[in-house]
Design an enzyme around this catalytic site. Structure first.
Site, PDB file in Angstrom:
ATOM      1  N   GLU A   1       0.832  -1.213   0.000  1.00  0.00           N
ATOM      2  CA  GLU A   1       0.000   0.000   0.000  1.00  0.00           C
ATOM      3  C   GLU A   1       0.868   1.264   0.000  1.00  0.00           C
ATOM      4  O   GLU A   1       2.076   1.212   0.254  1.00  0.00           O
ATOM      5  CB  GLU A   1      -0.945  -0.004   1.206  1.00  0.00           C
ATOM      6  CG  GLU A   1      -0.226  -0.004   2.539  1.00  0.00           C
ATOM      7  CD  GLU A   1      -1.030   0.668   3.642  1.00  0.00           C
ATOM      8  OE1 GLU A   1      -1.516   1.788   3.424  1.00  0.00           O
ATOM      9  OE2 GLU A   1      -1.150   0.080   4.730  1.00  0.00           O
TER      10      GLU A   1
ATOM     11  N   LYS B   1      -3.470  -1.742  15.587  1.00  0.00           N
ATOM     12  CA  LYS B   1      -3.072  -0.895  16.716  1.00  0.00           C
ATOM     13  C   LYS B   1      -4.197  -0.796  17.713  1.00  0.00           C
ATOM     14  O   LYS B   1      -5.363  -0.806  17.326  1.00  0.00           O
ATOM     15  CB  LYS B   1      -2.795   0.508  16.209  1.00  0.00           C
ATOM     16  CG  LYS B   1      -1.528   0.632  15.462  1.00  0.00           C
ATOM     17  CD  LYS B   1      -1.069   2.077  15.492  1.00  0.00           C
ATOM     18  CE  LYS B   1       0.278   2.204  14.839  1.00  0.00           C
ATOM     19  NZ  LYS B   1       0.180   2.146  13.386  1.00  0.00           N
TER      20      LYS B   1
HETATM   21  N1  PSU Z   1      -2.740   1.465  10.618  1.00  0.00           N
HETATM   22  C1  PSU Z   1      -1.442   1.635  10.792  1.00  0.00           C
HETATM   23  N2  PSU Z   1      -0.710   2.322   9.875  1.00  0.00           N
HETATM   24  C2  PSU Z   1      -1.289   2.838   8.749  1.00  0.00           C
HETATM   25  C3  PSU Z   1      -2.693   2.644   8.567  1.00  0.00           C
HETATM   26  C4  PSU Z   1      -3.362   1.948   9.517  1.00  0.00           C
HETATM   27  O1  PSU Z   1      -0.933   1.178  11.789  1.00  0.00           O
HETATM   28  O2  PSU Z   1      -0.588   3.474   7.938  1.00  0.00           O
HETATM   29  C5  PSU Z   1      -3.350   3.151   7.310  1.00  0.00           C
HETATM   30  C6  PSU Z   1      -3.633   2.004   6.327  1.00  0.00           C
HETATM   31  O3  PSU Z   1      -3.463   2.487   5.024  1.00  0.00           O
HETATM   32  C7  PSU Z   1      -5.090   1.671   6.579  1.00  0.00           C
HETATM   33  C8  PSU Z   1      -5.641   3.044   6.888  1.00  0.00           C
HETATM   34  O4  PSU Z   1      -5.750   1.067   5.488  1.00  0.00           O
HETATM   35  O5  PSU Z   1      -4.626   3.695   7.645  1.00  0.00           O
HETATM   36  C9  PSU Z   1      -6.931   2.976   7.652  1.00  0.00           C
HETATM   37  O6  PSU Z   1      -7.465   4.256   7.775  1.00  0.00           O
HETATM   38  P1  PSU Z   1      -8.921   4.459   8.365  1.00  0.00           P
HETATM   39  O7  PSU Z   1      -8.820   4.100   9.805  1.00  0.00           O
HETATM   40  O8  PSU Z   1      -9.219   5.900   8.119  1.00  0.00           O
HETATM   41  O9  PSU Z   1      -9.822   3.551   7.598  1.00  0.00           O
END
Ligand code: PSU
Ligand code: MN
Length: 307
Positions: free
Chosen positions: A25, A159
């Protein structure tokens, strides 16, 4: 007119020859880590995958063009760019038609990987059900895409900025299994344990490839989450990280941070609160996931040609 969709020569050739490919990603590059650590990480992770005998395919949108397999220059360009959109399903139409820069999340990357025919995807952590989602409705799009697309995501769990219990429940509802690699416990990203159990434990990459074949061979659509604990040497003390997370969550609340800004805000604050320690751990766990992803992709590719 169909939007431009560019697959690099290296990735195209590997897919054509049914050799193992691992998707990566780009939100982790643009929104997950600061420059220049993000570039170093993004390049190193590709080297690790190549060393393990697979081909890396970093996915992003550069000036409105979907790219599968970024060159080193393109990684650098994205990592330095300002005004990069964080792209999931909702955002593709706008970012492509307006020729913007877009970094794909786990959900956005899965969508493109699926279109390109890539089945294995390495990342750091997946999104999930946020704490307090009962009120905010903040549930990551990642979980929806995982429920629909045939993709195996190798991550270090999630996390604990998320509600891990609710995330596991939600994944169950959506029919997505969480496989612990050499562990019975769901890892919590910076630490190897969370107090939650995974659904199943598998100890060999080959067994994970077999599970993929069994599930999809039956025509059951949907993703598989492989939870790979951070290496012991880089895992962080529970209390230190929990405290940093609590503090960051409080700040996010006070500042009224909402929607897709929540995750990047928390990541950046946690890094600052831990004096940068969390960044080193974050990078190392991505490398660890890339290695395992390449191994799984290798076995999966082998299985496909022998059936
Ligand atoms: N969790 C992490 N590092 C990240 C992300 C999530 O520990 O970089 C990023 C990933 O790209 C994940 C996105 O798909 O954040 C999720 O964002 P949201 O919670 O807005 O859906
Ligand atoms: Mn969200």
């Amino acid at each position: 007119m169909k939007p431009e969709f560019q697959i690099s020569l290296e990735v195209k050739k590997a897919l054509h020859e049914k050799r193992p490919v691992v998707a990566l990603e780009s939100t982790i590059i643009s929104h997950g880590m600061p420059y220049p650590d993000n570039v170093k990480m993004a390049k190193e992770v590709e080297d690790i995958i190549r060393k393990e005998g697979a081909v890396p395919a970093t996915i992003a949108i550069l000036n409105g063009v979907i790219k599968v397999g970024l060159s080193e220059d393109e990684i650098e360009y994205l990592a330095k760019a300002k005004n990069v959109y964080k792209v999931g399903k909702r955002d593709f139409g706008y970012v492509i038609s307006q020729k913007k820069m877009g970094a794909t999340t786990v959900s956005g990357t899965s969508l493109i990987a699926n279109l390109a025919g890539i089945k294995v995807f390495a990342t750091g952590g997946i999104g999930g059900v946020h704490r307090g989602a009962q009120e905010t409705f903040d549930i990551s799009r990642d979980l929806e895409e995982l429920s629909e697309l045939d993709i195996t995501v190798i991550c270090a769990g999630a996390k604990s900025i998320l509600d891990l219990g609710l995330t596991m429940e939600y994944l169950e509802t959506k029919g997505v299994e969480v496989i612990g690699y050499q562990t019975d416990q769901l890892p919590a990203f910076y630490s190897r344990t969370s107090g939650f159990k995974v659904n199943y434990r598998l100890d060999q990459p080959e067994e994970i490839a077999s599970l993929m074949q069994a599930k999809w061979g039956l025509g059951l659509r949907g993703g598989i989450v492989v939870a790979n604990p951070i290496p012991e040497a880089y895992s962080m003390d529970h209390h230190v990280i929990d405290e940093a997370i609590e503090k960051a969550l409080l700040e996010a609340n006070e500042k009224g941070v909402r929607g897709q800004d929540v995750t990047p805000f928390l990541l950046s604050r946690i890094k600052d609160i831990t004096g940068g320690d969390s960044l080193e751990s974050n990078i190392e766990l991505v490398y660890n996931n890339a290695r395992l992803a390449a191994q799984i992709a290798r076995f999966y590719a082998k299985g496909k040609t022998s059936i």
